[in-house]
Design an enzyme around this catalytic site. Sequence first.
Site, mmCIF file in Angstrom:
data_model
loop_
_atom_site.group_PDB
_atom_site.id
_atom_site.type_symbol
_atom_site.label_atom_id
_atom_site.label_comp_id
_atom_site.label_asym_id
_atom_site.label_seq_id
_atom_site.Cartn_x
_atom_site.Cartn_y
_atom_site.Cartn_z
ATOM 1 C CG ASP A 171 -1.560 1.295 1.521
ATOM 2 O OD1 ASP A 171 -2.273 1.793 0.639
ATOM 3 O OD2 ASP A 171 -1.338 1.854 2.623
ATOM 4 C CB THR A 198 -2.329 2.403 -4.147
ATOM 5 O OG1 THR A 198 -2.737 3.671 -3.659
ATOM 6 C CG2 THR A 198 -2.282 2.457 -5.670
#
Length: 270
Positions: A9, A43
């Site tokens: 992430d 993401t």
Amino acid sequence: MKYRVVAFDLDGTLLNSKGEILPQSIEAINSVRAKGAKVVLVTGRHHTAVKPYYHQLQLDTPMICCNGTYIYDVANDSTPVANPFTWQQARKVIETAEQSGIHLLMYTRDQMTFTEYNPHMRKFSQWVERCPAEVRPNLQQISSFYAPLAAGQTIWKFVFSHPDRTLMQQAVAQLPEDQFSCEWSWIDRVDVANNGNSKGGRLLDLLKLWDIDPQQVIAFGDNHNDISMLSAVGLGVAMGNAEHEVKSYAKLVTTDNDQNGIQQVLEKYL
């Protein structure tokens, strides 16, 4: 266990509190890539808002964007796997935001669009302007969210934003769970995607294309939209700055995103 993929992430994880990748993390990523492991960015961001970091790391893998709404092939500017909104779904989200008085950000095929500035958008716009022109994210202010719909543009994701959490919860409650996937990506922001989209689910799709066992993957995350990813792989790592619930889904908790916890984990397990 030989780990073959490392998934990150960005915000709150690979990026520190200043929105930068720590030098130690870059060093560790270069090291694991030299050993043959693939590095993937997973993401909630639009792909144009990922490119500055993607190019900084000199990656060559696809990226997973908008909380798993699509896999973006950078080299070919294509989306081999994608699940965008239908016209009806997009209209429902826009109407809900307008009726609730909530700020809205809409991600189309190649742009992040908004109609009005709020504090978050002003800060984000300043970051966009500081990015080098060749990797600058595509952020556009438009007069109406309905114009891209009328033009038949692909709509990836929406972001609800408001300081009143109760108001946000009420707005989310108006979106049927069998049609929409709503995940908190920050204390005052909710990502709204098509039902079934998740970071974990789309990462599994990519691993299947590569014929890689999910147990051979390390994933790092910090927020609720990372839970599906942390629980889908062999070693899910929560950052020290993550909320307790997120940490409960991880097999390992490292230091916060301002310290070199990522490097420590990668050096130990790869």
